[in-house]
Design a protein around this motif. Structure first.
Motif, mmCIF file in Angstrom:
data_model
loop_
_atom_site.group_PDB
_atom_site.id
_atom_site.type_symbol
_atom_site.label_atom_id
_atom_site.label_comp_id
_atom_site.label_asym_id
_atom_site.label_seq_id
_atom_site.Cartn_x
_atom_site.Cartn_y
_atom_site.Cartn_z
ATOM 1 N N LYS A 1 0.830 -1.190 0.000
ATOM 2 C CA LYS A 1 0.000 0.000 0.000
ATOM 3 C C LYS A 1 0.867 1.244 0.000
ATOM 4 O O LYS A 1 1.994 1.254 0.496
ATOM 5 N N ARG B 1 -10.181 4.031 3.660
ATOM 6 C CA ARG B 1 -9.558 2.720 3.832
ATOM 7 C C ARG B 1 -8.197 2.678 3.142
ATOM 8 O O ARG B 1 -7.213 2.148 3.707
ATOM 9 N N ASN C 1 -5.788 4.825 5.290
ATOM 10 C CA ASN C 1 -5.472 4.193 6.579
ATOM 11 C C ASN C 1 -4.545 2.994 6.409
ATOM 12 O O ASN C 1 -3.569 2.821 7.156
ATOM 13 N N ASP C 2 -4.848 2.160 5.387
ATOM 14 C CA ASP C 2 -3.998 0.997 5.143
ATOM 15 C C ASP C 2 -2.586 1.425 4.758
ATOM 16 O O ASP C 2 -1.581 0.848 5.211
ATOM 17 N N MET D 1 -1.014 4.322 5.420
ATOM 18 C CA MET D 1 -0.295 4.935 6.551
ATOM 19 C C MET D 1 0.142 3.870 7.550
ATOM 20 O O MET D 1 1.233 3.965 8.133
ATOM 21 N N SER D 2 -0.688 2.866 7.737
ATOM 22 C CA SER D 2 -0.332 1.804 8.666
ATOM 23 C C SER D 2 0.875 1.015 8.177
ATOM 24 O O SER D 2 1.800 0.717 8.938
ATOM 25 N N VAL D 3 0.863 0.674 6.875
ATOM 26 C CA VAL D 3 1.956 -0.113 6.314
ATOM 27 C C VAL D 3 3.246 0.688 6.264
ATOM 28 O O VAL D 3 4.345 0.171 6.555
ATOM 29 N N ARG D 4 3.163 1.983 5.923
ATOM 30 C CA ARG D 4 4.366 2.811 5.745
ATOM 31 C C ARG D 4 4.726 3.608 7.006
ATOM 32 O O ARG D 4 5.655 4.422 6.957
ATOM 33 N N ALA D 5 4.008 3.412 8.099
ATOM 34 C CA ALA D 5 4.303 4.112 9.360
ATOM 35 C C ALA D 5 4.257 5.616 9.182
ATOM 36 O O ALA D 5 5.111 6.359 9.697
ATOM 37 N N THR E 1 2.171 9.372 9.509
ATOM 38 C CA THR E 1 1.213 9.991 10.431
ATOM 39 C C THR E 1 0.183 10.843 9.705
ATOM 40 O O THR E 1 -0.772 11.323 10.325
ATOM 41 N N ASN F 1 -5.972 13.636 10.114
ATOM 42 C CA ASN F 1 -4.737 13.130 9.493
ATOM 43 C C ASN F 1 -4.912 12.776 8.013
ATOM 44 O O ASN F 1 -4.147 11.988 7.469
#
Length: 421
Positions: free
Chosen positions: A249, A283, A286-287, A289-293, A295, A320
């Motif tokens: 992602k 979605r 969020n996915d 940002m979660s995978v790539r850390a 903010t 965000n």
């Protein structure tokens, strides 16, 4: 004045017309002939330019000759029949008369009139009649087959030959023109099919590239990388790379300040050349940002028509997330730069809660920048439809652009002042 001595017929007492024969002429007055074939022939020849009176005269000549030939043949048959009947009677009478007398004379007479004997009188008469009929038929055939004016049908045949010849020539010309038109249509059809196939192949290639996240994604990454390079940030194209925690992602990851030292924060840019629903857009971000850390996430869409429903460009969502619409072929511009700087400011504020940043001024400045950006875009749209130059409008546009840049610089300054304290 003496009466005419030319032979003539008495006036016909019929009420439907008068026919008089004057020497070698026939005078017809008010005569109606009811014959479908005759009427059709007169009409058809009149359509080809033949005078009706001339056609009727020809018809009368031909009919008279045919009638005369038929009567001659009938007379010959009648004479033959009568002669045969009387010959038989005379033969029998002579035989009876001479039987008692000269037997030799009776025999000679019987032989002369014997129909079954070759060279007899009946045979001679029949031969002469047959010859006369054959000569008459031959004369009629020569008359109707002649190629000059002696043939009563010559004018009609000549006219019909001309008509059919002209019709054949016209059909040949039309056929040539039709063949040329068909050849041209066939050529244009082939060219159209080739162009259609080429367009389909290009569309398929572009669609395939869009599905994989390339093409538009690459252009967005290049535009983001240019902005990052002027600020000391680092932009990485991560669309086809797996993250450390798994998954692919996110298209472009920006690490703030990474060009000069450790990264101070991460912003994820997700490029989409299709319209997503609001839920799908959140979605995706969020996915990623979660995978790539990261903010903060920015959804970059190709044009205003692809902005998710119930959302607006350059408006912060959920603290965000941000959406920005850019030109599909040339995403570089103020819209992407404003989104980048707003996202960087929010990351800086979220990174250090102790930063004393005037949030109200940042918000107001961002709102002013957004308003100026929309005005600039409206002016650009107007100028794109104007062929003649408009110095005044362009001057106003440049002034707005500079003012917008100063607003962006003010946002950066506010963050920098807070960090320096």
């Amino acid at each position: 004045m003496e009466a005419s001595k030319k032979p003539q017929l008495p006036l016909d007492e019929a009420v439907d017309g008068t026919v008089r024969a004057l020497d070698d002429r026939i005078v017809i007055e008010q005569l109606t002939v009811v014959d479908e074939r005759a009427a059709r022939v007169v009409r058809e020849r009149a359509e080809t330019g033949q005078r009706p009176a001339e056609t009727v005269a020809k018809a009368v000549e031909i009919g008279a000759r045919v009638l005369d030939s038929e009567e001659t043949a009938a007379n010959v048959d009648y004479v033959r029949a009568e002669f045969g009947r009387h010959a038989d009677e005379l033969r029998e009478r002579l035989v009876r008369t001479l039987e008692a007398g000269d037997g030799q004379l009776a025999e000679r007479l019987a032989a002369s009139f014997d129909a079954g004997r070759e060279g007899s009188v009946p045979h001679a008469i029949e031969a002469r009649v047959t010859t006369a009929l054959a000569e008459q038929r031959e004369a009629l055939l020569k008359l109707f087959s002649a190629q000059e004016g002696a043939n009563p049908l010559f004018d009609f045949k000549d006219a019909m030959v001309k008509v059919y010849r002209e019709l054949g020539n016209r059909q040949q010309q039309e056929g040539e023109e039709n063949r040329k038109v068909m050849a041209e249509l066939r050529r244009e059809l082939l060219e159209l099919k080739e162009r259609t196939h080429a367009d389909e192949r290009v569309a398929e290639a572009e669609q395939a590239g869009t599905r994989k996240g390339f093409t538009f994604e690459d252009r967005v990454h290049e535009a983001v990388a240019v902005i990052a390079s002027t600020r000391g940030d680092c932009a990485s194209h991560t669309g086809g790379e797996a993250a450390e925690g798994g998954g692919k992602k996110g298209d472009t990851l920006v690490e703030l300040g990474a060009a000069e030292g450790p990264a101070l924060g991460r912003i994820l840019f997700e490029a989409k050349d299709k319209k997503l629903s609001q839920n799908d857009a959140w979605r995706e971000l969020n996915d990623g940002m979660s995978v790539r850390a990261a903010t903060f996430g920015v959804l970059v869409v190709a044009g205003e028509e692809r902005v998710p429903a119930r959302t607006e460009t350059l408006t912060e969502y959920q603290g965000n997330k941000l959406i920005v619409a850019v030109d599909r072929e040339n995403p570089q511009g103020l819209a992407l730069e404003v989104a980048y700087r707003l996202a960087a400011a929010r990351v800086a504020m979220a990174r250090d809660r102790d930063l004393r940043v005037d949030a109200l001024e940042v918000r107001d400045t961002a709102a002013d920048a957004l308003a100026l950006l929309k005005q600039a875009q409206a002016i650009k749209t107007t100028l794109s439809h104007i062929n003649t130059s408009s110095d005044r409008a362009r001057a106003g546009l440049e002034e707005m652009v500079e003012s917008l840049r100063s607003k962006l610089e003010r946002i950066d300054a506010l963050v920098a002042e807070a960090e320096a304290e």
